[in-house]
Scaffold this motif. Sequence first.
Motif, PDB file in Angstrom:
ATOM      1  N   LYS A 136       0.815  -1.216   0.000  1.00 43.45           N
ATOM      2  CA  LYS A 136       0.000   0.000   0.000  1.00 43.45           C
ATOM      3  C   LYS A 136       0.845   1.261   0.000  1.00 43.45           C
ATOM      4  O   LYS A 136       0.370   2.335  -0.341  1.00 43.45           O
ATOM      5  N   GLU A 137       2.092   1.121   0.419  1.00 43.64           N
ATOM      6  CA  GLU A 137       2.977   2.287   0.403  1.00 43.64           C
ATOM      7  C   GLU A 137       3.670   2.389  -0.947  1.00 43.64           C
ATOM      8  O   GLU A 137       3.878   1.380  -1.614  1.00 43.64           O
ATOM      9  N   LEU A 138       4.058   3.626  -1.287  1.00 43.53           N
ATOM     10  CA  LEU A 138       4.608   3.863  -2.622  1.00 43.53           C
ATOM     11  C   LEU A 138       5.952   3.167  -2.839  1.00 43.53           C
ATOM     12  O   LEU A 138       6.145   2.481  -3.850  1.00 43.53           O
ATOM     13  N   LEU A 139       6.878   3.320  -1.886  1.00 41.99           N
ATOM     14  CA  LEU A 139       8.229   2.782  -2.087  1.00 41.99           C
ATOM     15  C   LEU A 139       8.221   1.244  -2.220  1.00 41.99           C
ATOM     16  O   LEU A 139       8.780   0.712  -3.185  1.00 41.99           O
ATOM     17  N   ILE A 175       6.619   0.338  -5.645  1.00 38.35           N
ATOM     18  CA  ILE A 175       7.507   0.474  -6.804  1.00 38.35           C
ATOM     19  C   ILE A 175       8.494  -0.690  -6.834  1.00 38.35           C
ATOM     20  O   ILE A 175       8.781  -1.257  -7.897  1.00 38.35           O
ATOM     21  N   GLN A 176       8.990  -1.055  -5.649  1.00 36.19           N
ATOM     22  CA  GLN A 176       9.929  -2.187  -5.606  1.00 36.19           C
ATOM     23  C   GLN A 176       9.241  -3.486  -6.046  1.00 36.19           C
ATOM     24  O   GLN A 176       9.863  -4.350  -6.667  1.00 36.19           O
ATOM     25  N   ALA A 177       7.946  -3.605  -5.695  1.00 32.34           N
ATOM     26  CA  ALA A 177       7.203  -4.816  -6.101  1.00 32.34           C
ATOM     27  C   ALA A 177       7.148  -4.909  -7.621  1.00 32.34           C
ATOM     28  O   ALA A 177       7.313  -5.995  -8.196  1.00 32.34           O
ATOM     29  N   ILE A 178       6.936  -3.771  -8.279  1.00 28.90           N
ATOM     30  CA  ILE A 178       6.910  -3.757  -9.747  1.00 28.90           C
ATOM     31  C   ILE A 178       8.305  -4.063 -10.295  1.00 28.90           C
ATOM     32  O   ILE A 178       8.465  -4.807 -11.267  1.00 28.90           O
ATOM     33  N   VAL A 224      -0.752  -0.617 -11.625  1.00 26.03           N
ATOM     34  CA  VAL A 224      -0.641   0.201 -12.849  1.00 26.03           C
ATOM     35  C   VAL A 224      -0.042   1.565 -12.504  1.00 26.03           C
ATOM     36  O   VAL A 224       0.840   2.060 -13.213  1.00 26.03           O
ATOM     37  N   PHE A 225      -0.455   2.128 -11.383  1.00 21.91           N
ATOM     38  CA  PHE A 225       0.082   3.428 -10.975  1.00 21.91           C
ATOM     39  C   PHE A 225       1.600   3.338 -10.741  1.00 21.91           C
ATOM     40  O   PHE A 225       2.367   4.178 -11.219  1.00 21.91           O
ATOM     41  N   ALA A 234       4.913   5.397 -11.880  1.00 18.14           N
ATOM     42  CA  ALA A 234       5.574   6.171 -10.810  1.00 18.14           C
ATOM     43  C   ALA A 234       7.055   5.823 -10.667  1.00 18.14           C
ATOM     44  O   ALA A 234       7.848   6.680 -10.254  1.00 18.14           O
ATOM     45  N   GLU A 235       7.433   4.619 -11.046  1.00 16.55           N
ATOM     46  CA  GLU A 235       8.832   4.196 -10.898  1.00 16.55           C
ATOM     47  C   GLU A 235       9.787   5.137 -11.624  1.00 16.55           C
ATOM     48  O   GLU A 235      10.906   5.383 -11.172  1.00 16.55           O
ATOM     49  N   ASN A 236       9.299   5.665 -12.766  1.00 15.61           N
ATOM     50  CA  ASN A 236      10.187   6.477 -13.613  1.00 15.61           C
ATOM     51  C   ASN A 236      10.409   7.884 -13.112  1.00 15.61           C
ATOM     52  O   ASN A 236      11.302   8.577 -13.592  1.00 15.61           O
TER      53      ASN A 236
END
Lengths: 350, 480
Positions: B231-234, B237-240, B436-437, B441-443
């Motif tokens: 649920k957290e952003l960091l 992004i690592q999950a992706i 998808v977000f 966001a990773e970039n």
Amino acid sequence: MFSLNLTQQIAYWLIFLEIALGLGAIICIALARLWIDRRRRLRNERRRQLVKIISENLFTDEQFNIRHIRHLLTDPLVVLEVVESFEARVTGSRWEEVRHELLHHILKPQVKKRGQSFWWHNRYIATRILLVGSEKSDEPLIFKLLNDEDFFIRMLIARCAVSIETKTSTFTVLQKMASEPPSCRFPYRYALIQGSLAVHKFIMEIYLETEDPQIKALCLNVMAYRIYTDVLPFLEKDFHSPFSEVRLGIAKILSSNPYSEAFDILMCYIEDEEPAVRAAAATGLGLLQDQRSLPKLAERLHDSDFSTRLQAGIALKKLGQEGLQVLQTQDADINPLAYKIARYVLTRNI
Amino acid sequence: MFLLEIFNPASGAIFLYWFETLQFFILIYFIVLNSIYIFLMLYAFTVIFARQYKIEAEHLDMLLKSEELPSLSIIIPAYNEAATIVFCVETLLNLSYRHKELIVVNDGSTDATLDILKSVFHLDRVHTCYEEPIPTKLVLSYYVSKIYPSLKVVNKINGGKADALNAGVNACQTDYFISIDTDTLIQDHEMNQMIRWMFTQADIKASGASVRVANSCIVQLRGIEKVIFPKELLPGIQAIEYLRAFLVGRMGWDCIGGSLIISGAFSFFDTKAIKEIKGMDTHSVGEDMEITVKLKMNLMNRGMNSSTAFIPQPVAWTEVPRHLGVLSRQRTRWHLGLIQILWRYKRLCFNPRYGWMGMLLIPYFVFGEALAPVVECLGYLIVIISLMLGMSSPSFILQFAFLSLGFTAILNLFCVLIEQITFQKYTSRSDILRMVFCCFAENIGYRQLTIWWRLKAFLKILTGSVTWAVVTKEGLKKFD
């Protein structure tokens, strides 16, 4: 180095392509989700209804008729899974009747076509159908599938081949087992071990008839899982076989069946050139508990092979007071390897 | 450019020539690298889809109920893991694969790890009885659990993770072993699928599996109870990033005999093969990559099949750092390990004797992975300089940035698509939306930060301050 206009035009096209691909991927994700959910729901519903109808039928005297439930039998995998699940839990004449209907009217007619299909999925379903109910007449197809390129199909059909209980099928399974790498032989071995007494007799006959040392070794390997009352005369001709796998097989049988008559051959095997044979012989001598084996076992405590040393240590412990004395007198400085084994064996409840 | 020509027209022309050449090389680098990614993705997509289709139809229980299945050991190196060790051991004991033994290696913990193990699992001290072909730091004691005979504990002097794993391999009596971290959670069904795959691939000596992010997941004694996308952003992004790395990178390289890395969080090895190469190098920062390269090299030298397998099923789940500081240390250490190993095995690079590994895999890891932050950083510098000197228009720079960053986002989206078609671990709509977000966001920001963290690894090598950075994790929420 590049014309700016051309580069920009290419960049525009690539950006357009990226946007299209990105949107396409997002749409595909959404569609995949919807389609997969729907497919799964449909399958579960069919399965649930079929299970319900069969369960109800098992407790009534009505004849099971597939005509009214044809719409639930369109997916053979669902039917197969339901049959497999009932087969594992239910027995009796009512279930046999239902099983016969489903197997002979829905599943079995598909076996031949699916078994010869180019697609793995079809051949796999055919294999599972045969596993639920195969007959001697299915032998040609079973042999064909036994040579399938997919290991999973081969290992399942091996069980099927064993279950039809013919000497040819047993021999074919053994041949197939021999052609597999050693680490992939376990399903075949398991299928043969689980085989009936008739299958076991075939294995013994094949052992006596064959000249192929690998098949002989595999027969012995399977036989080592059974208990025999008098197997020595049967094995006698191969006691001094030049093939180490055959000697290992014999040593394993003798180490799982303690006959006092086997003492001499085990004493011979404990000095075999093959470490695995020596280890199996040490295990066998431990079971026989004959004091005459004490010097040889004490000698094997210094064997170059770890397994032989360990089995010799365990066997010495089983010999009682004299054996324990040998273990207790090992010196850490003179014989560190033997000492380590002795210390382990003496402190563990083996 | 105008400014340069006013002061010195000749040097301005030279600068322009070199600048344009550099620009050209970076463009070629970008095209080649992305073409490789596209190829890897297409290959991975095909293989994963075919394999998943097969696995779905397989009746795994038929294989797993066999009494003849080979045994395997699970080796867990533990250093100061008092808080997590019991949970870890209990979840592993709960795995349905019956023919297993657990070897916990207490690597000289200074906390109560060993005492906790002793009291919870009723450990009984016994004498060791196994050969030790791999030299390790001194083993002080060896224990066997009275209540779970398949649980063994090796207590040794601290020597690092690689040394602990080596001690575990020495104690391992089975043909195969799995090495996992204490914070790795195993999914039972997927693990069985992996075992089935490995036992039927006779000549494969090592294998890895997909590692996924466990942050936000609901965890119970049986392992992951409910999968939730972070649920957290960091962590999201690592999950992706993990999804892309495992599904495209690792799976894709399977086409030429497997990647150079098998994740240390979960790896499957042939015990004999590892004992033959004398285990892991205790001086290496990236021991998981080192063992893979060493094993492959050894097998190739002996003319054997050097392929390693990768199983795309999400077998292992691990917690990822939630704070930038911790993540920074982790990424710097990973890159440091990568550079160190590539330098050690530099003789393999473009060496035709090592086949695809020498001619393609190692060069890819050198240029596409190790040097990637340098090239990407140069790219950003060129953009800034050309903007300052008026050599490129802002719109062109914007197009190029959009193109380059958009490509990664599309790659991410396709990985999400593969996940949704095959494994379907994330089922809720909110999870998919978050995925998808995070693909986009990773970039923005995160990617640039990873470049900096990886560049720090080069700085560390130059300054000679190569150490093992401690990555602290906060622990997963557990529900009993």
